[in-house]
Motif scaffolding. Sequence first.
Motif, PDB file in Angstrom:
ATOM      1  N   TRP A   1      -5.904  13.130  16.097  1.00  0.00           N
ATOM      2  CA  TRP A   1      -6.914  13.338  14.986  1.00  0.00           C
ATOM      3  C   TRP A   1      -8.243  13.898  15.785  1.00  0.00           C
ATOM      4  CZ3 TRP A   1     -11.113  10.439  16.832  1.00  0.00           C
ATOM      5  CH2 TRP A   1     -10.859   9.450  17.583  1.00  0.00           C
ATOM      6  N   THR A   2      -9.004  14.354  14.972  1.00  0.00           N
ATOM      7  CA  THR A   2     -10.372  15.011  15.693  1.00  0.00           C
ATOM      8  C   THR A   2     -11.471  14.695  14.857  1.00  0.00           C
ATOM      9  OG1 THR A   2      -9.879  17.116  14.251  1.00  0.00           O
ATOM     10  CG2 THR A   2      -8.980  16.965  16.743  1.00  0.00           C
ATOM     11  N   GLY A   3     -12.592  14.590  15.456  1.00  0.00           N
ATOM     12  CA  GLY A   3     -13.985  14.532  14.789  1.00  0.00           C
ATOM     13  C   GLY A   3     -15.152  15.240  15.398  1.00  0.00           C
ATOM     14  N   PRO A   4     -16.337  14.724  14.937  1.00  0.00           N
ATOM     15  CA  PRO A   4     -17.526  15.538  15.579  1.00  0.00           C
ATOM     16  C   PRO A   4     -17.624  15.339  17.214  1.00  0.00           C
ATOM     17  CG  PRO A   4     -18.186  14.238  13.608  1.00  0.00           C
ATOM     18  CD  PRO A   4     -16.504  13.655  13.937  1.00  0.00           C
ATOM     19  N   ASP A   5     -18.520  16.188  17.605  1.00  0.00           N
ATOM     20  CA  ASP A   5     -18.521  15.991  19.219  1.00  0.00           C
ATOM     21  C   ASP A   5     -17.358  15.923  19.899  1.00  0.00           C
ATOM     22  OD1 ASP A   5     -21.354  15.948  18.593  1.00  0.00           O
ATOM     23  OD2 ASP A   5     -21.244  13.822  18.394  1.00  0.00           O
ATOM     24  N   ASN A   6     -16.290  16.849  19.547  1.00  0.00           N
ATOM     25  CA  ASN A   6     -15.006  17.032  20.004  1.00  0.00           C
ATOM     26  C   ASN A   6     -14.477  15.638  20.360  1.00  0.00           C
ATOM     27  OD1 ASN A   6     -15.592  19.907  20.303  1.00  0.00           O
ATOM     28  ND2 ASN A   6     -17.005  19.389  22.015  1.00  0.00           N
ATOM     29  N   THR A   7     -14.688  14.763  19.570  1.00  0.00           N
ATOM     30  CA  THR A   7     -13.845  13.406  19.671  1.00  0.00           C
ATOM     31  C   THR A   7     -12.458  13.509  19.100  1.00  0.00           C
ATOM     32  OG1 THR A   7     -16.129  12.403  19.340  1.00  0.00           O
ATOM     33  CG2 THR A   7     -14.081  10.895  19.147  1.00  0.00           C
ATOM     34  N   GLU A   8     -11.640  12.969  19.901  1.00  0.00           N
ATOM     35  CA  GLU A   8     -10.049  13.117  19.298  1.00  0.00           C
ATOM     36  C   GLU A   8      -9.404  12.098  19.921  1.00  0.00           C
ATOM     37  OE1 GLU A   8      -9.134  17.037  20.952  1.00  0.00           O
ATOM     38  OE2 GLU A   8      -8.333  16.188  23.034  1.00  0.00           O
TER      39      GLU A   8
END
Length: 351
Positions: free
Chosen positions: A107-114
């Motif tokens: 999974w991935t999200g904003p600010d390159n969070t994964e």
Amino acid sequence: GGVPVPLCFCDVSLSEMARVGEGDERWIVKEREDGKNVGNWHWQETNCLRFTEEGLREKLFGLSLTEGSTLGSFQVSELTKLEGDCYTYNRKGKMYLFYDMSANLKWTGPDNTEGTIELPNLSDDIETGTMEIRVTCTSSSPNSDTIRQEIKKMGVPVLQTAILSFLQELKNRIQSKTPAPPPAATTNTSNSEKPTQTQQDKPKEAPKSNSGSTKSFDLHLNFGCNRSQLYDAITNPQRVMGFTSAPATIDLRVGGKFEMFAGSVCGEYKELIPNQKIVQTWRMKSWPENTWSTVTMTFTGEEDTKLHLKQENIPARDSSGSEVLKQVEQGWQNNFFSRLRSAFGWREEDV
């Protein structure tokens, strides 16, 4: 306590019965010379793990895990592994599905969070409440634990529903393919007994083009690089595979085709003006057959490049009935442009 039946009433005498280790042709089901399993009566198995993997990848790609969360939009970006057993088998003319698998997602999200999601037990006896799902955050972020808890709270029920829905659709699809009994032997018939036009097989209809309600959206993005750098990053297959971490093929010419994210996204180039404009047809595999949107990317600016992306003719729903617009828009933002910026160090600034 019953009356013994004289041997003379039996069809076969003891001397005629097959001895141990010997075969009696009257009791053996012979292999047909043409290899046919008539009426699908006998047990047969077909491995469908790879078919299931492809279908599950399409079902989960872009699935939102934190709809409406104040932390931002986090979604499934990749099915990284599917292992175990998944096969169909038929017995006495009926089709069945058996599966006992494990899966890993990214999974991935904003600010390159994964992070990752592990599903260690996908078997045909699971129910929504008993599906084990483990969520981890692999990126270093001060909010890592908060994000993980948010995905567990909001995303796990969504993921459970999507997976069980897919498996039920797969099971229904398999069972609906139960073969019909073989036709009875026919003899010569007169002209009056021949099948009519309505009884004969009719030609299949050609797939219908995109119709009905469609959607569109615009993205206005700014990149800290020149136009040629951004154009090359978007059209060079090696660079695309690098920042998406997924297989991609690109035939960069008008009429050339492309595939990204292991084939989950595909299309064809309609117009190419280097460092200025890209027009392409674009679709996800989960969309209804022969349904295509149009993506237009326009590059302006010198040192800092302004990108205007417009996508039109997006179907309202995919083949499973799920809404498409938000999934596509978030896919561009999180799975494409956010990763591109991270890979090349180009600052993120929406305008």
